[in-house]
Write an enzyme that holds these catalytic residues in place. Structure first.
Site, short mmCIF file in Angstrom:
data_model
loop_
_atom_site.label_atom_id
_atom_site.label_comp_id
_atom_site.label_asym_id
_atom_site.label_seq_id
_atom_site.Cartn_x
_atom_site.Cartn_y
_atom_site.Cartn_z
CG ASP A 18 -1.99 0.90 1.11
OD1 ASP A 18 -2.47 1.36 0.04
OD2 ASP A 18 -2.66 1.36 2.11
CD1 TRP A 23 7.17 7.41 -3.17
CD2 TRP A 23 6.38 7.51 -5.35
NE1 TRP A 23 8.15 7.48 -3.92
CE2 TRP A 23 8.02 7.64 -5.22
CE3 TRP A 23 5.75 7.61 -6.40
CZ2 TRP A 23 8.47 7.86 -6.55
CZ3 TRP A 23 6.49 7.87 -7.62
CH2 TRP A 23 7.66 7.98 -7.68
CG HIS A 35 -0.76 2.30 -9.36
ND1 HIS A 35 -0.79 1.78 -7.91
CD2 HIS A 35 -1.83 2.98 -9.52
CE1 HIS A 35 -2.03 2.28 -7.35
NE2 HIS A 35 -2.57 3.01 -8.41
CB SER A 63 -8.45 -5.57 -3.02
OG SER A 63 -9.22 -4.36 -3.11
CG ASN A 66 -7.86 -2.04 -5.01
OD1 ASN A 66 -7.01 -2.72 -4.85
ND2 ASN A 66 -8.32 -1.19 -4.03
NE ARG A 69 -7.79 1.86 -5.37
CZ ARG A 69 -6.73 2.12 -4.76
NH1 ARG A 69 -5.65 2.32 -5.41
NH2 ARG A 69 -6.41 1.69 -3.63
NE ARG A 186 -2.64 -1.31 4.60
CZ ARG A 186 -3.87 -1.20 4.09
NH1 ARG A 186 -4.54 -2.22 4.74
NH2 ARG A 186 -4.31 -0.57 3.39
CB ILE A 193 -6.65 -6.94 7.67
CG1 ILE A 193 -5.90 -7.19 8.90
CG2 ILE A 193 -6.72 -8.37 6.72
CD1 ILE A 193 -4.65 -7.27 8.73
CB SER A 194 -7.41 -3.46 3.16
OG SER A 194 -7.18 -2.38 3.63
C1 IPE Z 1 -5.18 -2.60 -0.13
O1 IPE Z 1 -5.22 -1.76 -0.26
C2 IPE Z 1 -5.15 -3.65 -1.47
C3 IPE Z 1 -3.94 -3.71 -1.88
C4 IPE Z 1 -2.97 -3.20 -1.45
C5 IPE Z 1 -4.11 -4.33 -3.22
P1 IPE Z 1 -6.21 -0.39 -0.33
O2 IPE Z 1 -5.65 0.78 -0.63
O3 IPE Z 1 -7.36 -0.67 -1.38
O4 IPE Z 1 -6.83 -0.39 1.14
P2 IPE Z 1 -7.76 0.55 1.81
O5 IPE Z 1 -9.00 1.13 0.80
O6 IPE Z 1 -6.80 1.68 2.40
O7 IPE Z 1 -8.42 -0.21 3.04
C1 IPE Z 2 -1.68 0.09 -3.25
O1 IPE Z 2 -1.47 1.55 -3.48
C2 IPE Z 2 -1.92 -0.46 -4.87
C3 IPE Z 2 -3.34 -0.74 -4.89
C4 IPE Z 2 -4.25 -0.92 -3.98
C5 IPE Z 2 -3.54 -1.32 -6.21
P1 IPE Z 2 -2.58 2.58 -3.10
O2 IPE Z 2 -3.04 2.86 -4.63
O3 IPE Z 2 -3.69 2.38 -2.47
O4 IPE Z 2 -2.01 3.79 -2.55
P2 IPE Z 2 -2.57 4.93 -1.61
O5 IPE Z 2 -3.17 4.01 -0.46
O6 IPE Z 2 -3.64 5.69 -2.43
O7 IPE Z 2 -1.48 5.77 -1.28
MG MG Z 3 -4.15 2.34 -0.74
#
Ligand code: IPE
Ligand code: IPE
Ligand code: MG
Length: 257
Positions: A18, A23, A35, A63, A66, A69, A186, A193-194
């Site tokens: 995460d 970043w 990414h 996930s 996800n 998004r 994490r 834990i998401s």
């Molecule tokens: C968990 O991160 C999923 C992955 C790292 C693939 P998220 O960014 O989706 O989790 P939340 O929304 O902060 O709980």
């Molecule tokens: C984790 O990074 C990657 C995925 C969930 C696919 P994020 O995209 O969730 O990054 P933040 O949490 O917004 O910083």
């Molecule tokens: Mg995230």
């Protein structure tokens, strides 16, 4: 300098990768650039894990939730996933890594499945390390799928309801074919834990790192493993070490048990 013991390594490590978006934000880029950097971190950590001798590494890459998004971000992630699989093909096959995937794989774009499925088949017999990508994955969804399978068996008359045990459910969890996760890391600072590996987390050791995933390096992985190695896992039993009490003067008193 972090010391990792060669013995007492966690056999199965899971990582919630995460912090890519944050970043990117702090560096003035768009989220997909985050990414891309995250993808480079995956390459680094897979190499480090293999060199350390971990038997199984499960990476939470996307996930089930996800999908909600923005479409542009989802497309960028799927493109990077395809690029990763194409780019790491030789590294995976050349180093005896078995590539596996868990989650709702049918939901992934055909362009991703077209590179994922052959690599999965070709690496099936490899055993130096199992690299599992959790893609369109959700822990609750995995439990629900296992429950559906049990219900189907009961309905077909091939399973008695009193055989629905914790072990029976465990046996139906694709995420646990490599064993329960010993250590789950994490990155990115959140303490949650998401929806990752819910069933297998029962006795996993948890390590939370504030480092954003694109900046997570070999040393951070060693630090997480060293922290794991300093812990006593008890699995509900009584521990080996006698409980200790630290006095006001900082002296450690070993309590009689
Ligand atoms: C968990 O991160 C999923 C992955 C790292 C693939 P998220 O960014 O989706 O989790 P939340 O929304 O902060 O709980
Ligand atoms: C984790 O990074 C990657 C995925 C969930 C696919 P994020 O995209 O969730 O990054 P933040 O949490 O917004 O910083
Ligand atoms: Mg995230």
């Amino acid at each position: 300098m972090v010391f990792v013991e060669a013995r007492n390594l966690p056999s199965h490590v899971g990582i919630i990768m995460d912090g890519n978006g944050r970043w990117a934000q702090t560096h003035g880029h768009d989220r997909s650039a985050g990414h891309r950097e995250g993808s480079a971190a995956v390459r680094r950590i897979v190499r480090a894990a293999r060199r350390l001798g971990l038997k199984a590494l499960t990476l939470y890459a996307f996930s089930e939730q996800n999908w909600a998004r923005p479409e542009q971000e989802v497309d960028a992630l799927m493109g990077l996933l395809r690029e990763f699989l194409l780019g790491e093909r030789d590294e995976i096959l050349g180093n005896g890594i078995r590539l596996n995937a868990i989650g709702n794989i049918g939901r992934l774009p055909a362009l991703v499945r077209a590179v994922l499925e052959p690599l999965r088949r070709e690496s099936e017999g490899n055993d130096s390390m199992t690299l599992t990508l959790a893609l369109s994955y959700g822990g609750r969804e995995e439990i629900a799928q296992a429950a559906r399978e049990l219900a189907t068996r009961v309905k077909a008359g091939t399973l008695e309801t009193d055989k629905i045990t914790a072990e029976a459910l465990h046996g139906l969890m694709p995420s646990l074919t490599v064993g329960d996760p010993d250590l789950v890391i994490r990155t990115g600072g959140e303490r949650r834990i998401s929806n990752f590996l819910l069933y297998g987390l029962a006795y996993a050791e948890l390590h939370f790192s504030d480092t954003l995933w694109p900046e997570f390096g070999e040393e951070d992985l060693y630090e997480a493993i060293a922290s794991y190695q300093a812990r006593e896992r008890r699995f509900g039993k009584v521990g080996k070490a006698a409980p200790q009490r630290v006095t006001a003067g900082g002296q450690v008193i070993r309590l009689a048990v």
